[in-house]
Design an enzyme around this catalytic site. Sequence first.
Site, PDB file in Angstrom:
ATOM      1  N   THR A 117      37.729  48.347  36.721  1.00 42.17           N
ATOM      2  CA  THR A 117      38.966  47.831  37.299  1.00 42.17           C
ATOM      3  C   THR A 117      39.843  47.142  36.253  1.00 42.17           C
ATOM      4  O   THR A 117      39.328  46.560  35.283  1.00 42.17           O
ATOM      5  CB  THR A 117      38.637  46.821  38.419  1.00 42.17           C
ATOM      6  OG1 THR A 117      39.825  46.117  38.787  1.00 42.17           O
ATOM      7  CG2 THR A 117      37.621  45.790  37.992  1.00 42.17           C
ATOM      8  N   TYR A 141      34.916  39.095  40.718  1.00 41.30           N
ATOM      9  CA  TYR A 141      34.867  40.555  40.870  1.00 41.30           C
ATOM     10  C   TYR A 141      35.065  41.240  39.509  1.00 41.30           C
ATOM     11  O   TYR A 141      34.258  42.072  39.088  1.00 41.30           O
ATOM     12  CB  TYR A 141      35.946  40.986  41.874  1.00 41.30           C
ATOM     13  CG  TYR A 141      36.219  42.455  41.865  1.00 41.30           C
ATOM     14  CD1 TYR A 141      35.221  43.367  42.197  1.00 41.30           C
ATOM     15  CD2 TYR A 141      37.471  42.955  41.505  1.00 41.30           C
ATOM     16  CE1 TYR A 141      35.459  44.729  42.168  1.00 41.30           C
ATOM     17  CE2 TYR A 141      37.724  44.301  41.488  1.00 41.30           C
ATOM     18  CZ  TYR A 141      36.710  45.188  41.812  1.00 41.30           C
ATOM     19  OH  TYR A 141      36.966  46.526  41.777  1.00 41.30           O
TER      20      TYR A 141
HETATM   21  N1  UFG Z   1      48.619  40.233  48.914  1.00 42.15           N
HETATM   22  C1  UFG Z   1      49.429  39.418  49.680  1.00 42.15           C
HETATM   23  N2  UFG Z   1      49.114  39.269  51.008  1.00 42.15           N
HETATM   24  C2  UFG Z   1      48.035  39.877  51.579  1.00 42.15           C
HETATM   25  C3  UFG Z   1      47.216  40.704  50.775  1.00 42.15           C
HETATM   26  C4  UFG Z   1      47.534  40.855  49.437  1.00 42.15           C
HETATM   27  O1  UFG Z   1      50.406  38.839  49.210  1.00 42.15           O
HETATM   28  O2  UFG Z   1      47.795  39.669  52.776  1.00 42.15           O
HETATM   29  C5  UFG Z   1      48.950  40.384  47.486  1.00 42.15           C
HETATM   30  C6  UFG Z   1      47.826  39.919  46.584  1.00 42.15           C
HETATM   31  O3  UFG Z   1      47.921  38.539  46.351  1.00 42.15           O
HETATM   32  C7  UFG Z   1      48.063  40.777  45.345  1.00 42.15           C
HETATM   33  C8  UFG Z   1      48.656  42.073  45.906  1.00 42.15           C
HETATM   34  O4  UFG Z   1      49.110  41.757  47.216  1.00 42.15           O
HETATM   35  O5  UFG Z   1      49.014  40.182  44.538  1.00 42.15           O
HETATM   36  C9  UFG Z   1      47.628  43.186  46.011  1.00 42.15           C
HETATM   37  O6  UFG Z   1      46.505  42.664  46.698  1.00 42.15           O
HETATM   38  P1  UFG Z   1      45.330  43.583  47.251  1.00 42.15           P
HETATM   39  O7  UFG Z   1      44.372  42.696  47.961  1.00 42.15           O
HETATM   40  O8  UFG Z   1      45.903  44.748  47.995  1.00 42.15           O
HETATM   41  O9  UFG Z   1      44.696  44.190  45.922  1.00 42.15           O
HETATM   42  P2  UFG Z   1      44.105  43.420  44.644  1.00 42.15           P
HETATM   43  O10 UFG Z   1      45.121  43.534  43.547  1.00 42.15           O
HETATM   44  O11 UFG Z   1      43.637  42.064  44.965  1.00 42.15           O
HETATM   45  O12 UFG Z   1      42.800  44.233  44.348  1.00 42.15           O
HETATM   46  C10 UFG Z   1      42.728  45.636  44.436  1.00 42.15           C
HETATM   47  C11 UFG Z   1      41.310  46.055  44.758  1.00 42.15           C
HETATM   48  C12 UFG Z   1      40.404  45.760  43.623  1.00 42.15           C
HETATM   49  C13 UFG Z   1      40.981  46.308  42.340  1.00 42.15           C
HETATM   50  C14 UFG Z   1      42.359  45.733  42.120  1.00 42.15           C
HETATM   51  C15 UFG Z   1      43.021  46.170  40.873  1.00 42.15           C
HETATM   52  O13 UFG Z   1      40.842  45.392  45.930  1.00 42.15           O
HETATM   53  O14 UFG Z   1      39.139  46.324  43.873  1.00 42.15           O
HETATM   54  O15 UFG Z   1      43.162  46.150  43.214  1.00 42.15           O
HETATM   55  O16 UFG Z   1      44.184  45.312  40.717  1.00 42.15           O
HETATM   56  F1  UFG Z   1      40.222  45.996  41.288  1.00 42.15           F
END
Ligand code: UFG
Length: 327
Positions: A117, A141
């Site tokens: 990731t 993670y």
């Molecule tokens: N976000 C919000 N509100 C929400 C959910 C998410 O503002 O209700 C924001 C998060 O803070 C983040 C962005 O949207 O800035 C993306 O969040 P996600 O939870 O969709 O994805 P992540 O970036 O946290 O993580 C995902 C996968 C991981 C992977 C990563 C790579 O879950 O396994 O992308 O960046 F490693």
Amino acid sequence: MTKVLVTGGAGYIGSHACKALAGAGYQPVTFDNLSTGWRDAVQFGPFEQGDLCDADRISEVVEKHKPAAIMHFASLAEVGESMQDPARYWRTNVNGSLNLLQAAVDNGVPNFIFSSTCATYGDHDGVLLDENTPQRPINAYGASKLAIEQMVQNFAERFGFAYTIFRYFNVAGADESGRIGEFHNPETHLIPLAIQAATGKRPTLTIFGRDYPTPDGTCVRDYVHVNDLVDAHVAGLEYLEGGQPSAIFNLGSGDGFSVQQVVDVVANVTGNNTPAKEGPRRPGDCAKLVSGSTRAHQVLGWTPTRSTMEQMVRDAMRWHAGKGYSA
Ligand code: UFG
């Protein structure tokens, strides 16, 4: 048919990989504990239920199928949750991968493809990330995935198998058939949550932080269509089967979208407002994660063809409008 063992094959990305493998003439064998995956998502080859933390079970499955390669997707994969319960992330991700690698070398599996990731990079003041960017994860993670990357490399050096490590950016969208897609319970990812808010299935979306050092203050991510991502895995497998050296690849589209921009695209595509409110930052989030690498294109000939935000949102919407999985 050449067998490929797919850990996490009942999950979101793993199920799309199984479809792509079957389409390329391989037989995907799914290994999954169904903790976050779905039996209904296993549609493209045999299923072996089991938990990677059970060393005897994974050893038995690898010995039984003698796969030509392993694609290792199975993992706990939520940034926010990993900050709440880091021990669970370290225990599950690292121990499970260790058992899998041991089973692979015990049975002489020649090729290993690991899902890592961009969360392994951490914050780098907004610069685009390539495979040589120093890895300084800021959440449990990403740290657990970095440890596994190192484990894969140590084992490969000692036992002589070949590997590709793919560092994913944010995976989105769903298969065009509508038969497989992203289905988490509870859902925590931005695009499905924004679609649910825009289509009245949840009252509102919370935007986690508006005070990041980005143009609109919300986090910026690089979104890549799940079917583009799994195409790279098939290309990576063919690359290893062709005797090419082990390698590490970023998999992203190279385009950054802020949370606010994603919310706006979802509103445009659905034709509805996306009700959104502001909340605090989510611990463990980087301000910006965008790939600046063309290595996968240069070495594997991989070009994402479906990774526009509009198409990813449209494909995800089509999937979410259906029934999802029941088992
Ligand atoms: N976000 C919000 N509100 C929400 C959910 C998410 O503002 O209700 C924001 C998060 O803070 C983040 C962005 O949207 O800035 C993306 O969040 P996600 O939870 O969709 O994805 P992540 O970036 O946290 O993580 C995902 C996968 C991981 C992977 C990563 C790579 O879950 O396994 O992308 O960046 F490693």
